[in-house]
Design a protein around this motif. Structure first.
Motif, PDB file in Angstrom:
ATOM      1  N   GLY A   1      -5.458  -7.368  22.954  1.00 34.57           N
ATOM      2  CA  GLY A   1      -4.383  -7.752  21.999  1.00 34.57           C
ATOM      3  C   GLY A   1      -4.241  -7.086  21.055  1.00 34.57           C
ATOM      4  N   PRO A   2      -3.497  -7.286  19.846  1.00 30.26           N
ATOM      5  CA  PRO A   2      -3.344  -6.662  18.587  1.00 30.26           C
ATOM      6  C   PRO A   2      -4.627  -6.625  17.829  1.00 30.26           C
ATOM      7  CG  PRO A   2      -2.585  -8.969  18.486  1.00 30.26           C
ATOM      8  CD  PRO A   2      -2.797  -8.708  19.621  1.00 30.26           C
ATOM      9  N   THR A   3      -4.654  -5.531  16.971  1.00 29.87           N
ATOM     10  CA  THR A   3      -6.069  -5.144  16.236  1.00 29.87           C
ATOM     11  C   THR A   3      -5.816  -5.318  14.570  1.00 29.87           C
ATOM     12  OG1 THR A   3      -5.670  -3.060  15.902  1.00 29.87           O
ATOM     13  CG2 THR A   3      -6.553  -3.709  18.346  1.00 29.87           C
ATOM     14  N   GLU A   4      -6.899  -5.111  14.095  1.00 26.03           N
ATOM     15  CA  GLU A   4      -6.692  -5.295  12.610  1.00 26.03           C
ATOM     16  C   GLU A   4      -6.639  -3.955  12.052  1.00 26.03           C
ATOM     17  OE1 GLU A   4     -10.678  -3.650  12.942  1.00 26.03           O
ATOM     18  OE2 GLU A   4      -9.432  -4.957  13.993  1.00 26.03           O
ATOM     19  N   ASP A   5      -6.374  -2.861  12.901  1.00 24.21           N
ATOM     20  CA  ASP A   5      -6.780  -1.556  12.463  1.00 24.21           C
ATOM     21  C   ASP A   5      -5.863  -1.121  11.031  1.00 24.21           C
ATOM     22  OD1 ASP A   5      -8.184  -1.381  14.735  1.00 24.21           O
ATOM     23  OD2 ASP A   5      -7.267   0.113  15.527  1.00 24.21           O
ATOM     24  N   ILE A   6      -4.698  -1.456  10.925  1.00 22.37           N
ATOM     25  CA  ILE A   6      -3.877  -1.498   9.624  1.00 22.37           C
ATOM     26  C   ILE A   6      -3.918  -2.833   8.916  1.00 22.37           C
ATOM     27  CG2 ILE A   6      -1.721  -0.853   8.935  1.00 22.37           C
ATOM     28  CD1 ILE A   6      -1.191   0.825  11.430  1.00 22.37           C
ATOM     29  N   ALA A   7      -3.806  -4.022   9.813  1.00 24.86           N
ATOM     30  CA  ALA A   7      -3.544  -5.209   9.328  1.00 24.86           C
ATOM     31  C   ALA A   7      -2.536  -5.289   8.153  1.00 24.86           C
ATOM     32  CB  ALA A   7      -5.022  -5.573   8.376  1.00 24.86           C
ATOM     33  N   CYS A   8      -3.044  -5.349   6.902  1.00 31.08           N
ATOM     34  CA  CYS A   8      -1.647  -5.703   5.834  1.00 31.08           C
ATOM     35  C   CYS A   8      -1.739  -4.326   5.164  1.00 31.08           C
ATOM     36  CB  CYS A   8      -2.056  -7.010   4.739  1.00 31.08           C
ATOM     37  SG  CYS A   8      -2.061  -8.435   5.454  1.00 31.08           S
ATOM     38  N   ASP A   9      -2.615  -3.240   5.299  1.00 34.47           N
ATOM     39  CA  ASP A   9      -2.813  -2.102   4.490  1.00 34.47           C
ATOM     40  C   ASP A   9      -3.122  -2.323   2.997  1.00 34.47           C
ATOM     41  OD1 ASP A   9      -3.194   0.508   4.603  1.00 34.47           O
ATOM     42  OD2 ASP A   9      -0.814   0.751   4.128  1.00 34.47           O
TER      43      ASP A   9
ATOM     44  N   TYR B   1      -5.943  -1.829   1.677  1.00 33.43           N
ATOM     45  CA  TYR B   1      -6.481  -0.868   1.270  1.00 33.43           C
ATOM     46  C   TYR B   1      -5.762   0.189   0.328  1.00 33.43           C
ATOM     47  CZ  TYR B   1     -10.179   2.767   1.056  1.00 33.43           C
ATOM     48  OH  TYR B   1     -10.913   3.878   0.701  1.00 33.43           O
ATOM     49  N   HIS B   2      -4.557   0.322   0.696  1.00 30.95           N
ATOM     50  CA  HIS B   2      -3.608   1.186   0.283  1.00 30.95           C
ATOM     51  C   HIS B   2      -2.662   0.697  -0.588  1.00 30.95           C
ATOM     52  CE1 HIS B   2      -4.936   3.658   3.948  1.00 30.95           C
ATOM     53  NE2 HIS B   2      -5.162   4.363   3.022  1.00 30.95           N
ATOM     54  N   LYS B   3      -2.472  -0.755  -0.455  1.00 38.17           N
ATOM     55  CA  LYS B   3      -1.253  -1.553  -1.281  1.00 38.17           C
ATOM     56  C   LYS B   3      -1.937  -2.439  -2.261  1.00 38.17           C
ATOM     57  CE  LYS B   3       2.297  -2.416   1.295  1.00 38.17           C
ATOM     58  NZ  LYS B   3       3.251  -1.305   0.957  1.00 38.17           N
ATOM     59  N   TYR B   4      -2.911  -2.252  -2.639  1.00 41.65           N
ATOM     60  CA  TYR B   4      -3.618  -3.283  -3.354  1.00 41.65           C
ATOM     61  C   TYR B   4      -3.062  -3.451  -4.962  1.00 41.65           C
ATOM     62  CZ  TYR B   4      -6.165   0.331  -5.968  1.00 41.65           C
ATOM     63  OH  TYR B   4      -6.701   1.311  -7.010  1.00 41.65           O
ATOM     64  N   LYS B   5      -2.345  -2.322  -5.522  1.00 40.64           N
ATOM     65  CA  LYS B   5      -2.012  -2.388  -6.717  1.00 40.64           C
ATOM     66  C   LYS B   5      -0.562  -3.075  -6.493  1.00 40.64           C
ATOM     67  CE  LYS B   5      -3.707   1.699  -8.816  1.00 40.64           C
ATOM     68  NZ  LYS B   5      -3.400   3.129  -9.584  1.00 40.64           N
TER      69      LYS B   5
ATOM     70  N   LYS C   1       5.314   0.303   6.857  1.00 44.61           N
ATOM     71  CA  LYS C   1       5.069   0.228   5.353  1.00 44.61           C
ATOM     72  C   LYS C   1       4.455  -1.142   5.099  1.00 44.61           C
ATOM     73  CE  LYS C   1       8.745   3.530   4.010  1.00 44.61           C
ATOM     74  NZ  LYS C   1       9.961   3.716   3.163  1.00 44.61           N
ATOM     75  N   ARG C   2       4.506  -1.983   5.993  1.00 42.41           N
ATOM     76  CA  ARG C   2       4.045  -3.535   5.752  1.00 42.41           C
ATOM     77  C   ARG C   2       4.511  -4.159   4.674  1.00 42.41           C
ATOM     78  NH1 ARG C   2       2.138  -2.169  10.373  1.00 42.41           N
ATOM     79  NH2 ARG C   2       0.172  -2.711  11.075  1.00 42.41           N
ATOM     80  N   GLU C   3       5.992  -4.014   4.490  1.00 42.02           N
ATOM     81  CA  GLU C   3       6.914  -4.681   3.682  1.00 42.02           C
ATOM     82  C   GLU C   3       6.287  -6.357   3.503  1.00 42.02           C
ATOM     83  OE1 GLU C   3      11.411  -5.689   2.468  1.00 42.02           O
ATOM     84  OE2 GLU C   3      10.827  -4.520   4.412  1.00 42.02           O
ATOM     85  N   ARG C   4       6.253  -6.734   1.976  1.00 38.38           N
ATOM     86  CA  ARG C   4       5.929  -8.079   1.754  1.00 38.38           C
ATOM     87  C   ARG C   4       7.268  -8.706   1.304  1.00 38.38           C
ATOM     88  NH1 ARG C   4       1.308  -5.473   2.961  1.00 38.38           N
ATOM     89  NH2 ARG C   4      -0.364  -5.529   1.438  1.00 38.38           N
TER      90      ARG C   4
END
Length: 483
Positions: free
Chosen positions: A67-75, A77-81, A443-446
Motif C-alpha cells: 500500500g501507500p507509504t509515509e515516505d513523503i506524507a505531508c512533507d 519537514y520541508h513545509k513547516y513554515k 508539492k503537497r499543496e494545502r
C-alpha cells in the motif's frame, strides 16, 4: 466563494451567544482556555531517510505491505513554515506536535542527530514567533526500529532508561520554550494493540498483565520524576500522559449489560486514570504494584494533567466467554467489531459521550485538569472539501466541552485532530484534516476545507449555531460523505 457565503450565513445571522449547547462562541469559554490542532511526526513530516533519520517500527510496518507509504506524507519537514503561517491565519492558540525519536536520536540511544535537533528547534521557534504555544508529545508510536530489533522495544525494561534519556535530551534542548509535555500517546491502546492483540482488533475491552503496558507506565513515571527533579524549577513546565477514552453505554437494558458497562469503565478508564496519572484519591497517591516494586520511592507524586483522546461512544455487552490473547471465538469477535465506528466510517455524533467521560473524571478523581488532545471526524480524502459533516461533528463536540466547563469540569484546552490530511496507515482513504492535502501533487499543496474556515471563524470570536448549520446542510448539497 460558496464556502465564504456559507460561513457568513452561519456566523453573521447571530448577534448573541446563548447558554444552550446550540449557540456559542469562543468568548463563552474561560479566559486562558486553549484552542489548538495537532499532527504526529510520522504522519506529517515525511523525509523518512533525510538528514540522518533512520526507520521506526511504523516505517517497517507500512513497508511490509504494497500500500501507500509515509515516505513523503505531508512533507511537513520541508513545509513547516508554510504550515505555521496557516495556523496563524486560523488563529490557533496552540499546536500539538510530536518528536520523532528516530530523527532526533536515530539509534534510539547515543549521539543526538544535529540536523534533527535543528529541525525541531526551528519548528518550535517558528510557532513561538507567530504566538502559537507548542505542546509536545515525546512518543507518538514511532519507536526506533533499532531498539525493537535489539530487545523487543516496549516489552523489555531496557526501554525505560532509553526513553528517559531521550526525554532528557528533549527537556534540555527544547524545555526553555516548551511548557506542556505529554510523555506517551495513548498507552492503553498502544500496549494492547501493538503487543497483545494486533492493530486490527485492538479496540476490544481486553485487559492483560502486559509487560509493554507496565514498561510504559514505568517510563512515564521515570520521565516525570526526571522533569520534576531536574527541570521544573527552571523551566516551569508541566508533564502529563494521554488516555484514549471512549464513553460506554449498555448494549441492552439487561442487568448483565449494565454491570458489564461499569466493569468496562473500571478497567478501560479508571485503571488508567487512577494509576497512570497517579490521581490523589482518599488522601493518597496510588500506583500499580509492579511500579511500586520496581521504582519505589522514586515515583513522582502525580502527573500535572491528563490528555484525553476521544472520538465516539461504544455499546458494551456482557460476554460469557473469556478472551485470551490470540484466541477468540470468531462469532463473538465479529459481533464486537460491528459495534465499533472505525475503518473509515463516520463516527456517530454523540457529544453527550464526551460529557460523560469528563463528568466521570470530575466525580471520581478530584476534577483532575484535562486537555482534550484529539477529537475529529474522518471523511473520504477524495471527496469535496465542503466537509459539512465534519463541521457538524466539531460544532457538537466543542459545545459538549463548553457544557462540561459550565458543569465544573477542569478542562483547559481543546485540540482538533488533525490540522491537515495526513498519512493514515489504517485506511489511507479516510483523513481528518481541516486542510486538504493533494498527495498526488509533489508539492503537497494545502487547501482549506469548510471546516478550516469554520474553525477559524470560531477562534476569531464569531458566534455559531448548530441548528442553522443543520438547516443549511439539508437545503443544499450534503458535502463530504463518510462512506
Amino acid at each position: 466563494m460558496e464556502q465564504i457565503l456559507f460561513l457568513i450565513f452561519i456566523f453573521l445571522s447571530f448577534a448573541f451567544s446563548g447558554r444552550c449547547s446550540d449557540v456559542y462562541s469562543r468568548n463563552d469559554f474561560p479566559k486562558g482556555f486553549v484552542f489548538g490542532s495537532a499532527v504526529s511526526a510520522f504522519q506529517w513530516e515525511g523525509a523518512v531517510d533525510e538528514d540522518g533519520r533512520i526507520p521506526s517500527i511504523w516505517d517497517t510496518y507500512v513497508h511490509s505491505s504494497d500500500g501507500p507509504t509515509e515516505d513523503i506524507a505531508c512533507d511537513g519537514y520541508h513545509k513547516y513554515k508554510e504550515d505555521v503561517r496557516l495556523m496563524y491565519s486560523m488563529r490557533l492558540d496552540a499546536f500539538l506536535l510530536s518528536i520523532s525519536w528516530p530523527r532526533l536520536i536515530p539509534s534510539g540511544r547515543g549521539p543526538v542527530n544535529p540536523k534533527g535537533l535543528r529541525f525541531y528547534k526551528n519548528f518550535i521557534d517558528e510557532l513561538i514567533r507567530y504566538g502559537i504555544e507548542p505542546h509536545v508529545t515525546l512518543y507518538h508510536n514511532d519507536l526506533p526500529q533499532a531498539l525493537e530489533d535489539e530487545y523487543g522495544g516496549w516489552i523489555d525494561q531496557k526501554i525505560i532508561n532509553d526513553f528517559t534519556a531521550f526525554a532528557d535530551v528533549c527537556f534540555r534542548e527544547f524545555g526553555s520554550k516548551v511548557k506542556s509535555w505529554w510523555t506517551i500517546n495513548e498507552p492503553n491502546m498502544l500496549a494492547w494493540g501493538g503487543y497483545d492483540l494486533g492493530c486490527v482488533i485492538y479496540f476490544l475491552f481486553y485487559i492483560s498483565d502486559s509487560s509493554a503496558y507496565n514498561n510504559m507506565l514505568l517510563a512515564h513515571a521515570s520521565t516525570t520524576r526526571l522533569y520534576k527533579q531536574m527541570y521544573k524549577d527552571k523551566q516551569h513546565g508541566s508533564v502529563g500522559i494521554t488516555l484514549f477514552a471512549y464513553w460506554m453505554v449498555p448494549f441492552t437494558s439487561s442487568e448483565e449489560d449494565k454491570i458489564a458497562t461499569q466493569r468496562a469503565k473500571a478497567f478501560y478508564l479508571a485503571w488508567f486514570v487512577e494509576h497512570n496519572s497517579s490521581i490523589k484519591k482518599h488522601g493518597r497517591y496510588n500506583y500499580p504494584d509492579v511500579m511500586k516494586r520496581t521504582v519505589g520511592e522514586r515515583l513522582p507524586s502525580s502527573s500535572d494533567f491528563l490528555g484525553l483522546i476521544h472520538y465516539t461512544t461504544l455499546y458494551t455487552a456482557h460476554l460469557s466467554s473469556s478472551i485470551h490473547a490470540g484466541h477468540f471465538d470468531s462469532d463473538m469477535n465479529a459481533s464486537l467489531l460491528r459495534m465499533l465506528f472505525f475503518h473509515g466510517m463516520c463516527f456517530d455524533v454523540l457529544p453527550w459521550g464526551f460529557e460523560g467521560v469528563l463528568k466521570y473524571i470530575k466525580q471520581n478523581y478530584g476534577n483532575l485538569p484535562v486537555y482534550n488532545l484529539e477529537n475529529g471526524q474522518p471523511t473520504n480524502q477524495h471527496s469535496s472539501i465542503n466537509d459539512l459533516g465534519r463541521v457538524e461533528y466539531l460544532h457538537a463536540y466543542i459545545a459538549a466541552v463548553l457544557n462540561s466547563v459550565r458543569s465544573g469540569s477542569d478542562i483547559r484546552g481543546y485540540f482538533q485532530w488533525s490540522f491537515m490530511d495526513m498519512f493514515e496507515f489504517i485506511n489511507p482513504n479516510y483523513t481528518y484534516g481541516l486542510y486538504y492535502v493533494n498527495f498526488s501533487d509533489p508539492k503537497r499543496e494545502r487547501s482549506p476545507k469548510t471546516s478550516a474556515l469554520w474553525y477559524s471563524a470560531l477562534l476569531k470570536g464569531k458566534t455559531v449555531s448548530l441548528q442553522k448549520l443543520k438547516n443549511r446542510s439539508m437545503s443544499s448539497s450534503p458535502g463530504v460523505s463518510c462512506q
